[in-house]
Write an enzyme that holds these catalytic residues in place. Sequence first.
Site, short mmCIF file in Angstrom:
data_model
loop_
_atom_site.label_atom_id
_atom_site.label_comp_id
_atom_site.label_asym_id
_atom_site.label_seq_id
_atom_site.Cartn_x
_atom_site.Cartn_y
_atom_site.Cartn_z
N GLY A 104 33.43 31.90 32.56
CA GLY A 104 34.55 32.19 33.43
C GLY A 104 34.98 33.64 33.42
N SER A 105 34.15 34.54 32.90
CA SER A 105 34.56 35.94 32.87
C SER A 105 34.22 36.62 34.20
CB SER A 105 33.85 36.68 31.73
OG SER A 105 32.45 36.60 31.89
N ASP A 106 35.16 37.40 34.70
CA ASP A 106 34.92 38.18 35.90
C ASP A 106 35.62 39.52 35.76
OD1 ASP A 106 37.63 37.97 36.96
OD2 ASP A 106 37.14 35.89 37.42
N TYR B 157 40.69 28.57 29.53
CA TYR B 157 41.06 27.63 30.59
C TYR B 157 42.10 26.62 30.07
CZ TYR B 157 37.16 29.17 33.56
OH TYR B 157 36.31 29.88 34.36
N LYS C 55 29.77 37.00 40.35
CA LYS C 55 30.97 37.82 40.15
C LYS C 55 30.57 39.29 40.23
CE LYS C 55 33.77 34.37 39.25
NZ LYS C 55 35.03 34.10 39.96
N ASP D 134 32.02 37.65 44.49
CA ASP D 134 33.44 37.41 44.21
C ASP D 134 33.99 38.55 43.37
OD1 ASP D 134 35.93 36.48 43.48
OD2 ASP D 134 35.23 34.58 42.65
N ASN E 293 37.28 39.00 42.67
CA ASN E 293 38.51 38.64 41.96
C ASN E 293 39.62 39.69 42.08
OD1 ASN E 293 36.23 36.96 40.42
ND2 ASN E 293 38.18 35.89 40.27
N GLU F 35 34.44 37.31 48.26
CA GLU F 35 35.64 36.55 47.92
C GLU F 35 36.63 37.46 47.22
OE1 GLU F 35 34.46 32.90 46.16
OE2 GLU F 35 36.28 32.71 44.97
N GLU G 157 42.21 31.27 46.32
CA GLU G 157 42.55 30.66 45.02
C GLU G 157 43.86 31.20 44.47
OE1 GLU G 157 38.95 32.25 43.00
OE2 GLU G 157 40.30 32.75 41.36
N ASP H 224 43.21 26.08 46.80
CA ASP H 224 43.19 25.73 45.39
C ASP H 224 44.09 24.51 45.21
OD1 ASP H 224 42.67 26.82 42.41
OD2 ASP H 224 44.72 26.07 42.56
N HIS I 218 38.31 26.41 46.27
CA HIS I 218 38.11 26.97 44.93
C HIS I 218 38.16 25.84 43.91
CE1 HIS I 218 40.06 28.56 41.14
NE2 HIS I 218 38.96 29.26 41.20
N ALA I 219 37.27 25.93 42.92
CA ALA I 219 37.35 24.97 41.82
C ALA I 219 36.78 25.63 40.58
CB ALA I 219 36.61 23.68 42.16
N GLU J 127 33.33 24.47 45.60
CA GLU J 127 32.86 25.12 44.38
C GLU J 127 32.69 24.09 43.26
OE1 GLU J 127 35.36 28.35 43.07
OE2 GLU J 127 33.72 29.27 41.93
#
Lengths: 443, 443
Positions: free
Chosen positions: A25-27, A35, A221, A249, A251, A275, A302, A325, A352-353, A383
């Site tokens: 989950g790193s961006d 999370y 990402k 993406d 972010n 995104e 999101e 979201d 978004h998920a 997603e």
Amino acid sequence: MTHVSQIINATVTDVRFPTSLELDGSDAVNVDPDYSAAYLHLQTDEGPDGHALVFTGGRGNEVVAAAIESAVRLLPNEDLETMLGHLGYVSDRLVHDSQFRWIGPEKGASHMAAGAVVNALWDIKAKRAGLPLWELLARMAPEELVEAVDFSHLRDAITEDEALAIFTDGQQGKEERIAELKEHGFPAYTTSAGWLGYSDEKMQRLAREAVDEGFGLIKLKVGGSLEDDVRRMKLARETVGPDVPIAIDANQKWEVHEAADWINALAPFDVYWVEEPTSPDDVLGHARIRGEIAPIKVATGEAVQNRIIFKQLLQAEAIDIMQIDSTRVAGPNENLANMLLAKKFGIPVCPHAGGVGLCELVVHFSFVDYAIISTSQEGRVIEFVDHLHEHFVSPVSVVNGRYRAPTAPGNGAEMFPASVQQWAYPQGQGWLDLFESGAFQRP
Amino acid sequence: MTHVSQIINATVTDVRFPTSLELDGSDAVNVDPDYSAAYLHLQTDEGPDGHALVFTGGRGNEVVAAAIESAVRLLPNEDLETMLGHLGYVSDRLVHDSQFRWIGPEKGASHMAAGAVVNALWDIKAKRAGLPLWELLARMAPEELVEAVDFSHLRDAITEDEALAIFTDGQQGKEERIAELKEHGFPAYTTSAGWLGYSDEKMQRLAREAVDEGFGLIKLKVGGSLEDDVRRMKLARETVGPDVPIAIDANQKWEVHEAADWINALAPFDVYWVEEPTSPDDVLGHARIRGEIAPIKVATGEAVQNRIIFKQLLQAEAIDIMQIDSTRVAGPNENLANMLLAKKFGIPVCPHAGGVGLCELVVHFSFVDYAIISTSQEGRVIEFVDHLHEHFVSPVSVVNGRYRAPTAPGNGAEMFPASVQQWAYPQGQGWLDLFESGAFQRP
């Protein structure tokens, strides 16, 4: 005398998972998320209980949990049947409370909290009907659905009458679409390969696996360093070949005026959508960027705080894809509004998920979107990230790159009590062990 | 060895005043506010402590209080001198924390909370310098000021270099303007007459008194019923005569497409500005309304979540007047950004105030705006409402329709400990008495 059922208790738990240990989950902006879910359990005196959650990135989860406790206190003093029969009214009470609204209005922790409370009531309503939320919504009368939606500050773009017409049109062929959804599900795409924290080799291996597993789109990402992004994008394109769409993406990383140069440097490798190129608040910025990078599509949502920002993104022709979201806005009611807007403006919804629970919750919206709103799957994907589903009583199932239809009654948010207990922060045993080992500091 | 000073404790109190009993502050949307403050006291081991607050409407104050406690935990592990010397860095840590930002980003309870923590540090910095905050800011070097401002997602509208040029230009004639502010203060206007809950007679009496007291502009709340608004506007105009500007304030009540008809129905009585005609999130809506009601001005800002929305309101030519609020955004740092934007786009800043403490806090921004940013008082007024000042150690003083210059060191937020204790919710004696009398229900 008829028994009148009531909500007898509300429990909110700060549940966190130590995902920062793995860089899952790193961006470019969310560099080390844990999370987390601010998790609501509404206990009733008879029949099924209700569950809902708000996803967060870790720190701040306690603020949303506090906000949910406050939002519960705003519920009208009505019996449960009355509330379940008028969820538009209930949402209105929470979202527009004359005092509580100051700390939004309709944005941030308080708005997400209101959404959780409303969603937990939808969970009860769906469980009582013995239906997954998407099918409950798909089977409600158009008039009931319109009553559930908050049209305030939307009516210059869409009115109750137009919404009624959309839902009414959606009745035609509905049974066939419901049957089709149950048989074939809905297309998914995956971000699993693309986190910034992964090595090139891991990214390539996961991208290859994603294509092999049938996903029709993958996502990388970007926004850390342009040199890295060009290398990764080139490698990803070589890995999946010319026919698999690759989205990127950022972010929210870029300034408005610098986004286009960065994106266009990746264009030779065929970018499908970009995104969150900039701040989610920047309607005009998205419109400018979209004009500068066409035909690459712009997607966002999101972190879009409410339907009023989505309305403007559509009015300004700032996006090609609406990424709703499931826990950012005020529950299913507001996401119905968002999907109606998308239908009105002819834009596909690609939710978004990921995170924790977001797949479980958001799948219901794409399913009802197809059943009675957009009535199309063209250009639409949900997603999927394969994280943390094991904590859910009714986890999503993705097979051959498609989400299968949820069949369990409810909204998908219910977690196993043992998971909630284990990862309650900071007192759950999972966390106590991590503090003990030194992997995390005690708060 | 040099002693290094530290923050040794942070106390957050949920302070509420029972203003709903009097209908002070009632408008079309905020029908029954209990003016409240999530109040922060940062205790240091030597020298002055820091204070700050976030204003709210009552319910929800506890959420902001929780968010402030969370934001305090995000402070970098640095000694106090280091933090006070780098308040841009400190703000960045709080506003852009990689996990905490999810629950905004940069909006709602978490953003206001970050602002309070930063502002309490400014309070310490100003008290150490022995200066009121406005004068501390006015005497800082242009480079230091630029370092304090967060330009992220603003740079398509204003850059660090442009800001430096504005602050540098502002040095010329600064001493004369500071002296002028200390001698003559800054123009105020009043909303005291215009609350919806007041009778016509009370409104007229208060409007007459306001003009007699020297206020150069009065404001009426509108948006309840058009018939009432026409009657009240006509009476107000008859009361104050043709030369006193009257502003109206709809507090976000209208749909975009219905605002112009309502406003134009009041136009025969000469409306100076209309405030918050629709959702504060609706940049495009404000732009449309402005086009439909010219030459009546459009003003907004008290609920504008951050600098990115203000940027767009200016880019879209959606407002004539920027109404910054002192506790909505991320502290003085972000309000410096807002005032720089206003200067760049040639729009006057007329701050929102009232509530509890907002006058005390926001006066500093107009004063520094005049000293080194806009360097003009033309078309600029600060809102004044004569409520609850008695709880502040250094209350504002308004004489002959002008705010006098704050002279006490600090940011103006410090309250008397006895007031904080008396009105702490729900355990303060003030509230216990109200619960006892039945005027309020226990929470």
